[in-house]
Design an enzyme around this catalytic site. Sequence first.
Site, PDB file in Angstrom:
ATOM      1  N   ASP A  55      -0.128   6.989  12.408  1.00 34.22           N
ATOM      2  CA  ASP A  55      -1.082   5.927  12.837  1.00 34.22           C
ATOM      3  C   ASP A  55      -1.339   5.896  14.120  1.00 34.22           C
ATOM      4  OD1 ASP A  55       1.118   4.985  13.414  1.00 34.22           O
ATOM      5  OD2 ASP A  55       1.340   3.151  12.444  1.00 34.22           O
TER       6      ASP A  55
ATOM      7  N   ARG B 111       0.743  -1.231  -0.170  1.00 43.15           N
ATOM      8  CA  ARG B 111      -0.098  -0.012   0.116  1.00 43.15           C
ATOM      9  C   ARG B 111       0.816   1.309   0.043  1.00 43.15           C
ATOM     10  NH1 ARG B 111       0.710  -2.130   4.593  1.00 43.15           N
ATOM     11  NH2 ARG B 111       1.169  -1.191   6.424  1.00 43.15           N
TER      12      ARG B 111
ATOM     13  N   CYS C 221      -9.953  22.616  16.087  1.00 44.40           N
ATOM     14  CA  CYS C 221      -8.696  21.654  16.054  1.00 44.40           C
ATOM     15  C   CYS C 221      -9.052  20.096  15.897  1.00 44.40           C
ATOM     16  CB  CYS C 221      -7.648  22.010  17.031  1.00 44.40           C
ATOM     17  SG  CYS C 221      -7.873  21.517  18.737  1.00 44.40           S
TER      18      CYS C 221
ATOM     19  N   CYS D   2      -3.025  -1.570  11.307  1.00 47.80           N
ATOM     20  CA  CYS D   2      -3.519  -2.259  10.130  1.00 47.80           C
ATOM     21  C   CYS D   2      -3.016  -3.599  10.212  1.00 47.80           C
ATOM     22  CB  CYS D   2      -3.274  -1.450   8.915  1.00 47.80           C
ATOM     23  SG  CYS D   2      -1.218  -1.325   8.623  1.00 47.80           S
TER      24      CYS D   2
END
Length: 254
Positions: A129, A72, A172, A189
Amino acid sequence: MSLSPARLDRFARHIVLPEIGGAGQVALSQKHVAVIGLGGIGSPALQYLAGAGIGRFTLVDDDIVDVSNLQRQTIFTQRDVGHGKATSARRWLANFDDALDVNLSDSRVSADNAAALLDGVDLVLDGTDNFATRLAVSDACVKAGVPLLSAAVGRFQGQVGAFAGHLPDQPCYRCFVGDAFDAEDCDTCAEDGMLGAMAGWAGSFAAMQAVRVLLEGVSRLGDPMWGKLHILDGMKPGLRTLNIAKDPACKACG
């Protein structure tokens, strides 16, 4: 400032668009974007931002390329496995366009160093992440008066939102997620899985939104869409948009 004949040729397809034009392309060439996280989102986003003619980049990632990333993270190849992502991304940029000005950092972003990493940038694109890093980046953006484009992806869903918490009436990222996620406890992931093309969709959509932000006040495309979170659904497929309200009690921008 004007563009050289070679740059005019390179960006001709942009310049003929009334929504960008010559003035917009010149403006993009003068912008400095920090891409934080060069993974599934940061890779395609960086490619399209470089293709759009952004003149200067700061690349931030402390990770090493792993073979599992290649499914990816489109900026890397097999020969990059085992090398730092920031260094590999800079090499890709040098091969793509040697006129670009590129700084890099292979340090992990934290509340202690985020402000220094964002010095002088016009926009931050965060594709990291975990929530702790995202919140540290967001808080630093608010303090520095820098707009933030935050993008995330998992399985078959993506999110892209533009935040300007330094402005009086705008939220924000912390207004959106709150304070409960300051600890590094985000799913990955590796645990949940991710469709590679879904990361590409989120990254390219983030790049398009970044161009909108950078062209605010310059061209007809320049609607930054502050406080709007776009939800990308890869299963249906479809897209919907949510409005994020400013939290008056937010400890970062309230």
